[in-house]
Write a protein that holds these residues in place. Sequence first.
Motif, PDB file in Angstrom:
ATOM      1  N   ALA A 122      32.170  17.478  22.766  1.00  0.00           N
ATOM      2  CA  ALA A 122      32.720  18.676  22.082  1.00  0.00           C
ATOM      3  C   ALA A 122      32.135  19.523  20.653  1.00  0.00           C
ATOM      4  N   LEU A 123      32.432  19.601  20.480  1.00  0.00           N
ATOM      5  CA  LEU A 123      32.614  21.518  19.353  1.00  0.00           C
ATOM      6  C   LEU A 123      31.916  20.612  17.589  1.00  0.00           C
ATOM      7  N   HIS A 124      33.465  20.030  17.253  1.00  0.00           N
ATOM      8  CA  HIS A 124      34.055  18.951  16.607  1.00  0.00           C
ATOM      9  C   HIS A 124      33.835  17.876  16.795  1.00  0.00           C
ATOM     10  N   ASP A 125      33.776  16.755  15.724  1.00  0.00           N
ATOM     11  CA  ASP A 125      34.479  15.280  15.303  1.00  0.00           C
ATOM     12  C   ASP A 125      35.605  15.697  15.510  1.00  0.00           C
ATOM     13  N   TYR A 126      36.647  14.412  16.060  1.00  0.00           N
ATOM     14  CA  TYR A 126      37.766  14.833  15.769  1.00  0.00           C
ATOM     15  C   TYR A 126      38.093  13.412  15.398  1.00  0.00           C
ATOM     16  N   VAL A 127      39.305  13.687  14.518  1.00  0.00           N
ATOM     17  CA  VAL A 127      40.999  12.456  13.897  1.00  0.00           C
ATOM     18  C   VAL A 127      41.618  12.851  13.870  1.00  0.00           C
ATOM     19  N   ILE A 128      42.957  11.808  14.874  1.00  0.00           N
ATOM     20  CA  ILE A 128      44.138  11.975  14.929  1.00  0.00           C
ATOM     21  C   ILE A 128      44.698  11.354  13.991  1.00  0.00           C
ATOM     22  N   MET A 129      45.592  12.089  13.558  1.00  0.00           N
ATOM     23  CA  MET A 129      46.644  11.749  12.085  1.00  0.00           C
ATOM     24  C   MET A 129      48.268  11.832  12.172  1.00  0.00           C
TER      25      MET A 129
END
Length: 321
Positions: A122-129
Motif C-alpha cells: 500500500a502506498l499509504h496507511d489507511y484509516v476507515i471512518m
Amino acid sequence: SEIKGEYAIYQMRETYASILPKGDDEKYKSIRIVFVDDRIYDRFNLPLVEGKWKKSDSEKPYGVIIKNTHNYGVGDTFDFMGTEITISGVLTNPTYLPSFNGTSDFENGVTMFFNATKSESALHDYVIMPMASLSEEMYQYTTESGTLLIEFKNPLSKEDKEHNENVLLNSCAMSNIWDFKEIEEKTIIYMKEDFNKTMPLIVCMWIISVVGLVCSSAITTLKLLCSYAVYYMCGAKWNDCLIINVVSSLVTVIISAVLTYIILTLGLVNGYAQEAGFVFKLNNVIYTAGLAILMIALSVIVPAIMLKHKQPKTVISEMSE
C-alpha cells in the motif's frame, strides 16, 4: 432539470494527513483517511486482527486502520485538524478497502467497490471512518469520490428512469451509469465462477479426510479383532465388543475434534485465523458442525459394520491358524 423520485445518496470522501508515528520516530508520515457513508460503515464486517467496529453514532470519532507503519493499535489516537481520532480496530493483512473510484472491474459486480490491499504494497496507511465523524474543519480538506450510489425509495417508471439517466449523464457529468440490478446479476455470476473454482478442491479435501478417517478406524478395528476374540472367550458377548469398538472410535474422533477446536480458537485469539482469512460466523459453524457429525458417523458406522459381519468363531479359527 432535477432527478425525479425520492432518493438517498451514498458516497465517500477522502483526505490525506501527516501524523507522527507511534514511538521514537520524529518524521511525519502520510496517512489516507477514507470517510464512508454511515449506512454502509455500520454494515461493515471486514475481519479485524484486534478491536471492533464502532457504530457511526459513537460519542467520539473512531476509525479502523490497516496493519500500519505508524505502529498504531487499538486505543491509540492521532489528531487531524483539531479532531482527536481513536483507533477502534486493526484490519487483517491482506484486507479489502472500500473504493468508489474504480469502475474497471464492473464485470465482477460489487468487487468494483473494494480493492484487495496488503499493507506491504500500500502506498499509504489507511484509516476507515464513518461520515458522521467528518467535522466541518475536516470537510474542506476532503475530496468526493468519483462514484455515487443513488437509492430510490420507490420503483421508477421507465420514463422517469430514462429522464434521471439523461440528467445524470448531461447535467451531472456522469460518465457511466449502472443499475443495482445489473450489479447484482454480475455479482452472482462472479460468485458462481469463483465458487466453481474452489469447490472441487474443497470436495477433494473433504473426501480425502473422510476416507483417511474411515480407513484409520477400520485398520484399528482389524488390529483389535484378536483382543475382541479373547474377550468373547472370556465370556463377553460379541455385541459388547461391538459397543467397545464404537465407543473407542467415537472417543478418538471427539478428541481430534476438541484438539482442532482448541487450535482454531488459539489462532482466533492470536489473530492468525484472521490473517489467514478465516471468518467465523453462524453459517460457517453450522456447515462445519454438520460435516463433522457426518465424518464422525462414518468413522463409527463403517468399523461397526465390519464387526457385525465378523463371527467370533471365524476370528478364533483365524487366530489358531
